[in-house]
Design a protein around this motif. Structure first.
Motif, mmCIF file in Angstrom:
data_model
loop_
_atom_site.group_PDB
_atom_site.id
_atom_site.type_symbol
_atom_site.label_atom_id
_atom_site.label_comp_id
_atom_site.label_asym_id
_atom_site.label_seq_id
_atom_site.Cartn_x
_atom_site.Cartn_y
_atom_site.Cartn_z
ATOM 1 N N UNK A 29 31.371 41.393 49.700
ATOM 2 C CA UNK A 29 32.802 41.402 49.951
ATOM 3 C C UNK A 29 33.454 42.370 48.978
ATOM 4 N N UNK A 30 34.537 43.004 49.428
ATOM 5 C CA UNK A 30 35.304 43.919 48.599
ATOM 6 C C UNK A 30 36.756 43.458 48.649
ATOM 7 N N UNK A 31 37.279 43.082 47.480
ATOM 8 C CA UNK A 31 38.659 42.621 47.372
ATOM 9 C C UNK A 31 39.510 43.769 46.855
ATOM 10 N N UNK A 32 40.670 43.974 47.479
ATOM 11 C CA UNK A 32 41.581 45.026 47.029
ATOM 12 C C UNK A 32 42.913 44.397 46.678
ATOM 13 N N UNK A 33 43.375 44.685 45.473
ATOM 14 C CA UNK A 33 44.688 44.241 45.026
ATOM 15 C C UNK A 33 45.542 45.496 44.885
ATOM 16 N N UNK A 34 46.660 45.516 45.583
ATOM 17 C CA UNK A 34 47.542 46.680 45.587
ATOM 18 C C UNK A 34 48.554 46.582 44.457
ATOM 19 N N UNK A 35 48.678 47.640 43.682
ATOM 20 C CA UNK A 35 49.640 47.717 42.586
ATOM 21 C C UNK A 35 50.385 49.036 42.699
ATOM 22 N N UNK A 36 51.693 48.957 42.898
ATOM 23 C CA UNK A 36 52.448 50.196 43.070
ATOM 24 C C UNK A 36 52.782 50.860 41.736
ATOM 25 N N UNK A 37 52.693 50.120 40.668
ATOM 26 C CA UNK A 37 52.977 50.674 39.346
ATOM 27 C C UNK A 37 51.702 51.021 38.615
ATOM 28 N N UNK A 38 51.818 51.237 37.318
ATOM 29 C CA UNK A 38 50.628 51.536 36.519
ATOM 30 C C UNK A 38 49.746 50.307 36.338
ATOM 31 N N UNK A 94 26.975 40.371 44.796
ATOM 32 C CA UNK A 94 28.216 39.997 44.106
ATOM 33 C C UNK A 94 29.439 40.747 44.665
ATOM 34 N N UNK A 95 30.544 40.046 44.686
ATOM 35 C CA UNK A 95 31.814 40.580 45.182
ATOM 36 C C UNK A 95 32.285 41.731 44.299
ATOM 37 N N UNK A 96 32.908 42.717 44.932
ATOM 38 C CA UNK A 96 33.469 43.874 44.233
ATOM 39 C C UNK A 96 34.987 43.770 44.306
ATOM 40 N N UNK A 97 35.656 44.051 43.191
ATOM 41 C CA UNK A 97 37.105 44.050 43.150
ATOM 42 C C UNK A 97 37.640 45.433 42.838
ATOM 43 N N UNK A 98 38.616 45.886 43.640
ATOM 44 C CA UNK A 98 39.222 47.198 43.431
ATOM 45 C C UNK A 98 40.717 47.011 43.224
ATOM 46 N N UNK A 99 41.211 47.507 42.106
ATOM 47 C CA UNK A 99 42.642 47.554 41.850
ATOM 48 C C UNK A 99 43.116 48.926 42.308
ATOM 49 N N UNK A 100 43.867 48.963 43.385
ATOM 50 C CA UNK A 100 44.385 50.223 43.917
ATOM 51 C C UNK A 100 45.787 50.383 43.353
ATOM 52 N N UNK A 101 45.939 51.291 42.392
ATOM 53 C CA UNK A 101 47.181 51.375 41.627
ATOM 54 C C UNK A 101 47.784 52.776 41.661
ATOM 55 N N UNK A 102 49.083 52.820 41.369
ATOM 56 C CA UNK A 102 49.802 54.088 41.352
ATOM 57 C C UNK A 102 49.328 55.012 40.243
ATOM 58 N N UNK A 103 48.969 54.447 39.095
ATOM 59 C CA UNK A 103 48.427 55.231 37.982
ATOM 60 C C UNK A 103 47.607 54.301 37.106
ATOM 61 N N UNK A 104 46.722 54.887 36.326
ATOM 62 C CA UNK A 104 45.918 54.052 35.435
ATOM 63 C C UNK A 104 45.803 54.703 34.071
#
Length: 192
Positions: free
Chosen positions: A91-100, A127-137
């Motif tokens: 599974x791949x979880x994506x959490x969307x973050x518009x800010x940094x 194992x599950x993969x988590x991706x933080x998709x963010x505006x900047x890092x």
């Protein structure tokens, strides 16, 4: 034909890191690259153009859920987007973050991945993969958090418009400098 496909797939690197793009180009959404973008607006735009988003994510992704609830004994949490990658078998979880990217975002995703592994991962799933998709890092947040060296948690930037030639040059220079810093840190740690 089946044997040829298996041989070609076998030659591909099978680690989650090889499947995560950074940055993810979201120009196809047609959203403005200026002003305050709400996470709900970004999520709705991605769902409206799901096929293009799946293609931008890379190979092997299948959509599972949007705002999927996972619960503890006392609280409910909602994962923005859930996919299954049939090549990685996870599974791949994506959490969307518009800010940094913030350390709170990293901690939240780490918890989501651990909960998902415990509550939803099936026998035979990796194992599950988590991706933080963010505006900047901020590379310091990445370096000093569980993202550093993790094969299960990633932070990827997204871009709503294609970068200019000068922006690409600057990005390459920043990446080159980051790689040199990582190499020098490794060299220092390996020296007796």
């Amino acid at each position: 034909m089946s044997a040829e496909a298996q041989a070609n797939l076998g030659a591909l690197e099978q680690s989650p890191r090889a499947f995560v793009r950074d940055p993810v180009m979201l120009e196809f959404l047609g959203l403005p690259d200026t002003g305050r973008l709400l996470e709900a607006t970004l999520e709705t735009a991605l769902m409206d153009k799901l096929q293009q988003f799946l293609m931008e994510l890379g190979k092997g992704f299948a959509f599972v859920a949007r705002q999927q609830r996972i619960s503890t004994e006392t609280q409910d949490f909602y994962v923005d987007l859930v996919f299954y990658n049939y090549l990685l078998k996870c599974f791949v979880l994506i959490d969307l973050k518009t800010g940094p990217l913030t350390h709170q975002d990293v901690g939240q995703m780490d918890m989501y991945v651990r909960m998902y592994d415990d509550l939803r991962r099936g026998e035979g799933d990796n194992p599950t993969v988590g991706i933080l998709l963010c505006g900047s890092k901020d590379q310091s947040v990445v370096r000093y958090s569980v993202l550093n060296g993790s094969e299960q948690l990633f932070a990827s930037k997204y871009r709503l418009v294609l970068p200019s030639e000068e922006e690409l040059r600057q990005e390459l220079q920043r990446d080159r400098e980051a790689l040199e810093i990582q190499k020098s840190l490794r060299d220092e740690n390996e020296t007796p």
